[in-house]
Design a protein around this motif. Structure first.
Motif: not given
Length: 367
Positions: A230-246
């Motif tokens: 899993p790649i998680i963040a506070e909101t779905d939008e932030l999580a997707w931004e984080k996913a692309h950084r990963v």
């Protein structure tokens, strides 16, 4: 049995985002990591294995010595330890820990990787050997009298182990997506491990495992273990931004030769990785939040599918798999320690809350 959670333990701070090639054991990191998993309510932790990795028995013993509740899952390749020796080693750990040991078998998905430790059997032969191995362990743990074994791969006379598991047997786990894996796991094993595939494909695999258990005349079924990153963040939008950084970091590391699968790596030989890559070709996102670009970026080197979203989205996605029949959920991140802490704080409580709601609704319907 209740739904339980699995993580994976690591001997130092190296991870997929910030790899530290050939880093030595960091005892303080390992202790801190193990205690965090214990404190946050994980039920199991996998001790991984590769031809170049640390010894899982030694790491497992260290984890058990620094924790109170969590169980270790020792990854074991049959070519590396003779089965009578493994039976005693596992039972010794089990006694020392009060019954906190599971063994997970790896038949070997790569001929090249197996050859690094002198194993030149083909895939079919490796599964045949694995089946003998499992039968020997069970005999070693249950036979009160010395016994002989005359198999294709193992032969010995009058073996008897005086070291027995705390609860009579140690749970045996196996994973894979080949016909042989389904057959052996369905007929002999307590747990069957799957990588994170879409719900429809996961259901097909679960049905296949249950069918093999029924063919073998079992009254029970293997528990189903499904793994995600899993790649998680506070909101779905932030999580997707984080996913692309990963994803960017995974691709950068592969370009630099810091990935488990170099750019020149051949397509994987094992069926499980091939399935992941085939699914990746169909699209990036599947079902609620299952993300596949991490599969392509790593050449499907092991469990590489991500769930992306807020803690609630991740928890709901996990519950979708629980509803299919999965009752062992493995979640480990690309940033090992920090992700494990986030899962423990934010994801596990939500999943357990959802499980309680399901149980309450079931009880009301039955009243």
């Amino acid at each position: 049995m209740p739904v339980e959670f699995i993580s994976a333990s690591f001997a130092n701070a190296s991870n997929d985002l910030n790899p530290l090639p050939d880093a030595p054991v960091d005892p303080l990191f390992l202790e801190r990591y193990a205690r965090a998993l214990d404190d946050y309510g994980f039920n199991y932790t996998l001790i991984p294995y590769s031809s170049a990795s640390f010894d899982p028995f030694t790491l497992g013993a260290t984890i058990l010595a620094h924790t109170k509740q969590i169980k270790i899952i020792v990854a074991l390749r049959p070519n590396t330890v003779y089965p009578t020796v493994a039976a005693k080693s596992l039972a010794t750990l089990d006694q020392l820990s009060g019954g906190r040991v599971v063994v997970h078998f790896i038949a070997g998905g790569s001929d090249e990787e197996q050859a690094r430790e002198g194993d030149f059997l083909n895939k079919e032969q490796r599964y045949e050997r694995q089946e003998e191995y499992i039968r020997i362990l069970r005999l070693a743990w249950t036979s009160t009298e010395p016994f002989d074994f005359e198999g294709k791969y193992y032969q010995f006379k009058q073996f008897r182990a005086a070291v027995r598991p705390t609860k009579g047997l140690i749970p045996i786990s196996l994973g894979g997506s080949s016909d042989a894996a389904y057959r052996i796991g369905g007929s002999l094993c307590d747990i069957f491990g799957l990588w994170g595939e879409p719900l429809a494909e996961t259901k097909e695999q679960i049905d296949r495992i249950y069918d093999e258990a029924a063919k073998a005349g079992r009254k029970d079924r293997p528990r189903i273990w499904v793994t995600f990153r899993p790649i998680i963040a506070e909101t779905d939008e932030l999580a997707w931004e984080k996913a692309h950084r990963v994803l960017d970091r995974l691709n950068e590391n592969r370009q630099k030769g810091l990935s488990r699968a170099p750019l020149t790596a051949a397509p994987p030989a094992n069926v499980g990785s091939q399935r992941l890559l085939d699914i990746a070709k169909r699209g990036d996102v599947h079902d609620r939040a299952l993300w596949y670009p991490t599969v392509t970026a790593t050449n499907a080197s092991g469990a590489t599918t991500a769930l992306v979203g807020s803690p609630r989205t991740i928890a709901d996605s996990i519950l979708d798999y629980v509803d299919l029949g999965a009752d062992l959920i493995s979640i480990r991140g690309y940033d090992n320690f920090n992700d494990a802490v986030d899962y423990g704080r934010y994801v596990l409580p939500l999943v357990r809350e959802g499980l309680r709601e399901r149980e309450n609704a079931k009880n009301k319907a039955a009243a």
